[in-house]
Write a protein that holds these residues in place. Sequence first.
Motif, PDB file in Angstrom:
ATOM      1  N   GLU A  25      67.465 -41.811  32.968  1.00  0.00           N
ATOM      2  CA  GLU A  25      66.069 -41.390  32.810  1.00  0.00           C
ATOM      3  C   GLU A  25      65.172 -42.561  32.444  1.00  0.00           C
ATOM      4  N   ARG A  26      65.668 -43.483  31.623  1.00  0.00           N
ATOM      5  CA  ARG A  26      64.870 -44.666  31.258  1.00  0.00           C
ATOM      6  C   ARG A  26      64.556 -45.493  32.500  1.00  0.00           C
ATOM      7  N   ARG A  27      65.577 -45.715  33.320  1.00  0.00           N
ATOM      8  CA  ARG A  27      65.374 -46.500  34.542  1.00  0.00           C
ATOM      9  C   ARG A  27      64.489 -45.779  35.548  1.00  0.00           C
ATOM     10  N   ALA A  28      64.659 -44.470  35.674  1.00  0.00           N
ATOM     11  CA  ALA A  28      63.811 -43.697  36.592  1.00  0.00           C
ATOM     12  C   ALA A  28      62.354 -43.755  36.141  1.00  0.00           C
ATOM     13  N   ALA A  29      62.123 -43.749  34.830  1.00  0.00           N
ATOM     14  CA  ALA A  29      60.763 -43.850  34.307  1.00  0.00           C
ATOM     15  C   ALA A  29      60.153 -45.207  34.649  1.00  0.00           C
ATOM     16  N   GLU A  30      60.952 -46.270  34.569  1.00  0.00           N
ATOM     17  CA  GLU A  30      60.471 -47.599  34.950  1.00  0.00           C
ATOM     18  C   GLU A  30      60.069 -47.646  36.420  1.00  0.00           C
ATOM     19  N   ILE A  31      60.873 -47.017  37.267  1.00  0.00           N
ATOM     20  CA  ILE A  31      60.625 -47.041  38.704  1.00  0.00           C
ATOM     21  C   ILE A  31      59.401 -46.207  39.080  1.00  0.00           C
ATOM     22  N   THR A  32      59.301 -44.996  38.526  1.00  0.00           N
ATOM     23  CA  THR A  32      58.261 -44.058  38.950  1.00  0.00           C
ATOM     24  C   THR A  32      56.978 -44.130  38.127  1.00  0.00           C
ATOM     25  N   GLY A  33      57.075 -44.644  36.911  1.00  0.00           N
ATOM     26  CA  GLY A  33      55.915 -44.638  36.037  1.00  0.00           C
ATOM     27  C   GLY A  33      55.701 -43.286  35.371  1.00  0.00           C
ATOM     28  N   TYR A  34      56.604 -42.352  35.610  1.00  0.00           N
ATOM     29  CA  TYR A  34      56.517 -41.032  34.993  1.00  0.00           C
ATOM     30  C   TYR A  34      57.371 -41.038  33.728  1.00  0.00           C
ATOM     31  N   HIS A  35      56.776 -40.628  32.633  1.00  0.00           N
ATOM     32  CA  HIS A  35      57.487 -40.595  31.359  1.00  0.00           C
ATOM     33  C   HIS A  35      57.479 -39.159  30.834  1.00  0.00           C
ATOM     34  N   PRO A  36      58.620 -38.461  30.944  1.00  0.00           N
ATOM     35  CA  PRO A  36      58.675 -37.063  30.509  1.00  0.00           C
ATOM     36  C   PRO A  36      58.561 -36.942  29.000  1.00  0.00           C
ATOM     37  N   GLN A  37      58.192 -35.738  28.571  1.00  0.00           N
ATOM     38  CA  GLN A  37      58.168 -35.448  27.138  1.00  0.00           C
ATOM     39  C   GLN A  37      59.596 -35.514  26.621  1.00  0.00           C
ATOM     40  N   PRO A  38      59.807 -36.042  25.414  1.00  0.00           N
ATOM     41  CA  PRO A  38      61.168 -36.080  24.861  1.00  0.00           C
ATOM     42  C   PRO A  38      61.756 -34.676  24.772  1.00  0.00           C
ATOM     43  N   ARG A  39      63.048 -34.581  25.088  1.00  0.00           N
ATOM     44  CA  ARG A  39      63.747 -33.304  24.975  1.00  0.00           C
ATOM     45  C   ARG A  39      63.910 -32.956  23.506  1.00  0.00           C
ATOM     46  N   LYS A  40      63.741 -31.676  23.185  1.00  0.00           N
ATOM     47  CA  LYS A  40      63.940 -31.235  21.805  1.00  0.00           C
ATOM     48  C   LYS A  40      65.427 -31.140  21.526  1.00  0.00           C
ATOM     49  N   THR A  41      65.804 -31.597  20.361  1.00  0.00           N
ATOM     50  CA  THR A  41      67.190 -31.474  19.913  1.00  0.00           C
ATOM     51  C   THR A  41      67.163 -30.747  18.581  1.00  0.00           C
TER      52      THR A  41
END
Length: 125
Positions: A104-120
């Motif tokens: 997910e970190r790498r996908a965010a770098e590629i797309t510029g999309y940063h999802p909301q953090p998942r709740k734990t």
Amino acid sequence: MKITLLKDFEAKTTEGPRLLPAGRELDLAEEKARALIAAGIAEPADLPRPYLDRAGELVIPLNCPARFKWWAGGQSALDTLRELFEERAAIMEFDGGLPRDEAERRAAEITGYHPQPRKTKDTDP
């Protein structure tokens, strides 16, 4: 005609109903394929999809499926970026063997999309 299902679909077969998952590609008679497209259950499989160009900009081809055309009532550009993010993260996780967080970190770098953090359990209020 080749189509891609946009949502789960229960097909009636000679052996009884069969659930086909969203994302499944089918090759159907044109009449049946067009009926599923008109109902919003499927889209043509051979249309170009949105992509990121070399500069990292989102490109939405004019001849892409209607659901990507935000200017014509389709989903937002942000939703399209989210789909590209999820697709890349899944590929890196399942095909590339990366841990989910790293994918997910790498996908965010590629797309510029940063999802909301998942709740734990630790972050739930």
